[in-house]
Write a protein that holds these residues in place. Structure first.
Motif, PDB file in Angstrom:
ATOM      1  N   ALA A 119       0.747  -1.341  -0.120  1.00 43.26           N
ATOM      2  CA  ALA A 119      -0.095  -0.122  -0.225  1.00 43.26           C
ATOM      3  C   ALA A 119       1.075   1.171  -0.019  1.00 43.26           C
ATOM      4  CB  ALA A 119      -0.738   0.350   1.155  1.00 43.26           C
ATOM      5  N   LEU A 120       1.860   1.490   0.686  1.00 40.02           N
ATOM      6  CA  LEU A 120       2.351   2.234   0.932  1.00 40.02           C
ATOM      7  C   LEU A 120       3.713   2.886  -0.180  1.00 40.02           C
ATOM      8  CD1 LEU A 120       4.009   1.924   4.599  1.00 40.02           C
ATOM      9  CD2 LEU A 120       1.916   4.161   3.890  1.00 40.02           C
ATOM     10  N   ALA A 121       4.013   1.713  -1.182  1.00 42.66           N
ATOM     11  CA  ALA A 121       5.059   1.840  -1.708  1.00 42.66           C
ATOM     12  C   ALA A 121       4.009   1.500  -2.789  1.00 42.66           C
ATOM     13  CB  ALA A 121       5.169   0.546  -2.757  1.00 42.66           C
ATOM     14  N   VAL A 122       2.955   1.190  -3.262  1.00 39.74           N
ATOM     15  CA  VAL A 122       2.095   2.022  -4.614  1.00 39.74           C
ATOM     16  C   VAL A 122       1.413   2.979  -4.425  1.00 39.74           C
ATOM     17  CG1 VAL A 122      -0.066   1.577  -5.624  1.00 39.74           C
ATOM     18  CG2 VAL A 122       1.506  -0.298  -4.751  1.00 39.74           C
ATOM     19  N   ALA A 123       1.420   4.023  -2.734  1.00 43.28           N
ATOM     20  CA  ALA A 123       0.369   5.085  -2.803  1.00 43.28           C
ATOM     21  C   ALA A 123       2.182   6.242  -3.645  1.00 43.28           C
ATOM     22  CB  ALA A 123       0.530   4.923  -1.592  1.00 43.28           C
ATOM     23  N   GLY A 124       3.414   5.444  -3.020  1.00 40.25           N
ATOM     24  CA  GLY A 124       4.364   6.742  -3.195  1.00 40.25           C
ATOM     25  C   GLY A 124       4.974   6.778  -4.657  1.00 40.25           C
ATOM     26  N   ALA A 125       4.428   5.454  -5.645  1.00 41.60           N
ATOM     27  CA  ALA A 125       4.535   5.316  -7.482  1.00 41.60           C
ATOM     28  C   ALA A 125       3.616   6.755  -7.539  1.00 41.60           C
ATOM     29  CB  ALA A 125       4.475   4.345  -8.012  1.00 41.60           C
ATOM     30  N   LEU A 126       1.854   6.433  -7.029  1.00 40.96           N
ATOM     31  CA  LEU A 126       1.633   7.356  -7.582  1.00 40.96           C
ATOM     32  C   LEU A 126       1.586   8.559  -7.436  1.00 40.96           C
ATOM     33  CD1 LEU A 126      -1.973   5.172  -6.522  1.00 40.96           C
ATOM     34  CD2 LEU A 126      -0.610   4.812  -9.055  1.00 40.96           C
TER      35      LEU A 126
ATOM     36  N   ASN B  54       7.189  15.063  -9.059  1.00 41.01           N
ATOM     37  CA  ASN B  54       8.632  15.454  -8.174  1.00 41.01           C
ATOM     38  C   ASN B  54       8.819  13.180  -7.359  1.00 41.01           C
ATOM     39  OD1 ASN B  54       9.256  15.770  -5.666  1.00 41.01           O
ATOM     40  ND2 ASN B  54       8.648  17.620  -5.383  1.00 41.01           N
ATOM     41  N   PRO B  55      10.067  12.998  -7.695  1.00 40.07           N
ATOM     42  CA  PRO B  55      11.032  12.038  -6.962  1.00 40.07           C
ATOM     43  C   PRO B  55      10.390  12.408  -5.779  1.00 40.07           C
ATOM     44  CG  PRO B  55      12.625  13.652  -8.144  1.00 40.07           C
ATOM     45  CD  PRO B  55      11.078  14.483  -8.480  1.00 40.07           C
ATOM     46  N   LEU B  56      11.032  13.234  -5.182  1.00 45.55           N
ATOM     47  CA  LEU B  56      11.089  13.538  -3.684  1.00 45.55           C
ATOM     48  C   LEU B  56       9.806  12.888  -2.886  1.00 45.55           C
ATOM     49  CD1 LEU B  56      13.393  15.789  -3.209  1.00 45.55           C
ATOM     50  CD2 LEU B  56      13.488  13.603  -2.217  1.00 45.55           C
ATOM     51  N   ALA B  57       8.296  13.098  -3.863  1.00 45.53           N
ATOM     52  CA  ALA B  57       7.248  13.170  -2.757  1.00 45.53           C
ATOM     53  C   ALA B  57       6.541  11.963  -2.757  1.00 45.53           C
ATOM     54  CB  ALA B  57       6.063  13.075  -4.364  1.00 45.53           C
ATOM     55  N   GLU B  58       6.658  11.423  -1.420  1.00 41.58           N
ATOM     56  CA  GLU B  58       5.716  10.209  -1.031  1.00 41.58           C
ATOM     57  C   GLU B  58       5.000  10.541   0.023  1.00 41.58           C
ATOM     58  OE1 GLU B  58       7.070   7.839   1.402  1.00 41.58           O
ATOM     59  OE2 GLU B  58       7.330   9.013   3.282  1.00 41.58           O
ATOM     60  N   PRO B  59       4.318   9.641   0.684  1.00 43.09           N
ATOM     61  CA  PRO B  59       2.872  10.054   1.378  1.00 43.09           C
ATOM     62  C   PRO B  59       3.304  10.420   2.137  1.00 43.09           C
ATOM     63  CG  PRO B  59       1.774   7.927   0.855  1.00 43.09           C
ATOM     64  CD  PRO B  59       3.620   8.285   0.202  1.00 43.09           C
ATOM     65  N   GLY B  60       4.015   9.783   3.300  1.00 36.88           N
ATOM     66  CA  GLY B  60       4.740  10.594   4.462  1.00 36.88           C
ATOM     67  C   GLY B  60       5.298  12.282   4.317  1.00 36.88           C
TER      68      GLY B  60
ATOM     69  N   ILE C  26       4.201   4.821   9.193  1.00 36.95           N
ATOM     70  CA  ILE C  26       5.427   4.586   8.354  1.00 36.95           C
ATOM     71  C   ILE C  26       6.100   5.482   7.475  1.00 36.95           C
ATOM     72  CG2 ILE C  26       6.248   1.938   7.866  1.00 36.95           C
ATOM     73  CD1 ILE C  26       4.455   0.913   8.827  1.00 36.95           C
ATOM     74  N   LEU C  27       7.040   5.450   7.453  1.00 33.52           N
ATOM     75  CA  LEU C  27       7.255   6.726   6.128  1.00 33.52           C
ATOM     76  C   LEU C  27       8.952   5.584   5.723  1.00 33.52           C
ATOM     77  CD1 LEU C  27       8.435   9.914   9.110  1.00 33.52           C
ATOM     78  CD2 LEU C  27       5.716   9.172   7.566  1.00 33.52           C
ATOM     79  N   PHE C  28       9.019   6.846   4.757  1.00 36.74           N
ATOM     80  CA  PHE C  28       9.739   6.903   3.459  1.00 36.74           C
ATOM     81  C   PHE C  28       9.996   5.011   2.725  1.00 36.74           C
ATOM     82  CE2 PHE C  28      12.500   9.355   6.271  1.00 36.74           C
ATOM     83  CZ  PHE C  28      12.899   9.768   5.919  1.00 36.74           C
ATOM     84  N   VAL C  29       8.706   4.132   3.056  1.00 37.36           N
ATOM     85  CA  VAL C  29       8.492   3.139   2.032  1.00 37.36           C
ATOM     86  C   VAL C  29       8.023   3.572   0.712  1.00 37.36           C
ATOM     87  CG1 VAL C  29       7.878   0.758   1.962  1.00 37.36           C
ATOM     88  CG2 VAL C  29       8.255   1.742   4.270  1.00 37.36           C
ATOM     89  N   GLY C  30       7.158   4.596   0.838  1.00 35.02           N
ATOM     90  CA  GLY C  30       7.101   5.262  -0.929  1.00 35.02           C
ATOM     91  C   GLY C  30       7.660   6.225  -1.153  1.00 35.02           C
TER      92      GLY C  30
ATOM     93  N   GLY D 127       7.619  -2.999  -2.320  1.00 34.74           N
ATOM     94  CA  GLY D 127       7.317  -3.087  -0.466  1.00 34.74           C
ATOM     95  C   GLY D 127       6.844  -3.788   0.077  1.00 34.74           C
ATOM     96  N   PRO D 128       5.927  -5.094   0.044  1.00 32.54           N
ATOM     97  CA  PRO D 128       5.984  -6.084   0.543  1.00 32.54           C
ATOM     98  C   PRO D 128       7.841  -6.358   1.087  1.00 32.54           C
ATOM     99  CG  PRO D 128       4.701  -6.522  -0.647  1.00 32.54           C
ATOM    100  CD  PRO D 128       5.389  -5.099  -1.184  1.00 32.54           C
ATOM    101  N   VAL D 129       8.449  -6.105   0.433  1.00 37.62           N
ATOM    102  CA  VAL D 129       9.624  -7.321   0.372  1.00 37.62           C
ATOM    103  C   VAL D 129      10.550  -6.005   1.229  1.00 37.62           C
ATOM    104  CG1 VAL D 129      12.355  -8.085  -0.342  1.00 37.62           C
ATOM    105  CG2 VAL D 129       9.681  -8.657  -1.592  1.00 37.62           C
ATOM    106  N   LEU D 130      10.361  -4.959   0.982  1.00 39.02           N
ATOM    107  CA  LEU D 130      11.126  -3.860   2.513  1.00 39.02           C
ATOM    108  C   LEU D 130      10.797  -4.115   3.577  1.00 39.02           C
ATOM    109  CD1 LEU D 130      13.108  -1.367   2.824  1.00 39.02           C
ATOM    110  CD2 LEU D 130      11.534  -0.336   1.719  1.00 39.02           C
ATOM    111  N   LEU D 131       9.525  -4.089   3.656  1.00 37.69           N
ATOM    112  CA  LEU D 131       8.911  -4.219   4.896  1.00 37.69           C
ATOM    113  C   LEU D 131       8.829  -5.078   5.848  1.00 37.69           C
ATOM    114  CD1 LEU D 131       7.449  -1.553   6.106  1.00 37.69           C
ATOM    115  CD2 LEU D 131       5.178  -2.413   6.033  1.00 37.69           C
TER     116      LEU D 131
END
Length: 340
Positions: free
Chosen positions: A83-90, A97-103, A264-268, A294-298
């Motif tokens: 969820a966090l990884a796909v949210a970050g990609a979206l 913006n390459p710095l954009a992520e939900p956190g 949980i920050l930075f996964v995205g 994303g699941p592999v990282l978490l």
């Protein structure tokens, strides 16, 4: 068909074959991360026994640990990571913006703040209440940040950072003023998976699953949007509709993940950068790779969080923060001020 079509077709087929091979490799890595996550802990379970317990339950102590505790926790980690990884990609695609992520953009902080306020008002007692509060907080935070900084990428990031600090401070103050609230949310507020696998999670996991499928279906429209709004309109894409649906998916994914595991920050941020080069500019492949990595990282971070301290485990959000800090610096150096 001209003679020049053959090399182009061959190149395209080779690119798709390479992407498929990388996806299979990612799925193998995900399977290994799941088995390792279930095997490692205060009581180690041999990997062979993990696989046997999953498919041939015999009621031994190891089987109970695997089936009732660690397998649900691995499932939770996989869902939150995806969820966090796909949210970050979206959100990186939407904001370009390459710095954009939900956190970084305050979406996760908005979800956490809304859950805290909802709990203080008695509105976030069950899984449905927590999910609704988290999604509502994500929506408001995303709308605020995008409305302020959508036209200026640097302003977008600074607004998100400022909003995260403000909402985090207010939420902490509310918890400190209310001892019962502080006790109930002291572990959740730092971002952890420990003990969360025993909570009722059906509703948030179903919401994450539906949002992930929708994100995959939206990939082709995002491909056009990634070229710029004017180009997307020229190609006949529904720009406003795609942006609205993408924003809904970002808030649902971020809100549901935060509701079950805390902020949980930075996964995205990390995962889309790992996946982008393999995706080769294709947003559908970027979403698909993020859904696997994303699941592999978490899972890896959660496994490390259990064994890094001799006195007990630490919240998984601390591990992702250690990984995310250097990634943030690398991203700034890699893309430079022009990307900001």
């Amino acid at each position: 068909m001209t003679a020049t079509d053959h090399p182009a077709q061959g190149e395209s087929a080779g690119r798709e074959l390479r992407r498929t091979g990388l996806l299979i490799g990612g799925l193998v890595l995900l399977g290994a991360a799941v088995v390792l996550s279930i095997a490692v802990g205060a009581h180690a379970v041999p990997p062979a026994d993990v696989v046997r317990a999953l498919f041939d339950y015999r009621g031994t102590n190891d089987d109970v640990i695997v089936r009732d505790v660690r397998a649900p926790r691995a499932l939770l980690a996989a869902a939150v990571g995806a969820a966090l990884a796909v949210a970050g990609a979206l959100i990186q695609t939407l904001a370009r913006n390459p710095l954009a992520e939900p956190g970084v953009l305050g979406v996760t902080a908005g979800a956490g703040f809304a859950v805290t306020v909802g709990a203080a008002l008695g509105l976030a007692g069950g899984q449905g209440g927590q999910l609704l509060c988290a999604v509502a907080g994500s929506v408001l935070a995303a709308l605020l940040v995008l409305s302020v900084g959508r036209r200026a990428p640097l302003r977008l990031v600074l607004t998100g950072v400022a909003l995260t600090a403000v909402l985090g401070g207010i939420a902490l103050g509310l918890r400190l003023m209310n001892p019962k609230l502080f006790d109930a949310y002291r572990f959740w507020s730092v971002g952890t998976l420990a003990g969360r696998e025993q909570e009722p999670l059906t509703l948030p996991l179903v919401a994450i699953g539906i949002a992930l499928v929708a994100a995959l279906a939206l990939g082709r429209s995002l491909n056009a949007l990634a070229l710029g709004e004017n180009v997307a309109r020229t190609l006949g894409a529904g720009v406003a509709r795609t942006q609205a649906v993408t924003l809904v998916l970002i808030t649902v994914l971020s809100g549901a993940a935060t509701a079950v595991a805390g902020p949980i920050l930075f996964v995205g941020l990390i995962v889309p950068h790992l996946a982008r080069r393999a995706a080769g500019g294709s947003v559908p492949w970027l979403v698909l790779y993020s859904m696997v990595l994303g699941p592999v990282l978490l899972l890896a971070a959660d496994t490390a969080a259990r064994v890094l301290l001799p006195t007990g485990e630490m919240p998984v959000a601390i591990v992702t923060a250690f990984l995310g800090g250097p990634m943030l610096i690398w991203t700034v150096r890699r893309y430079g001020a022009g990307a900001l």
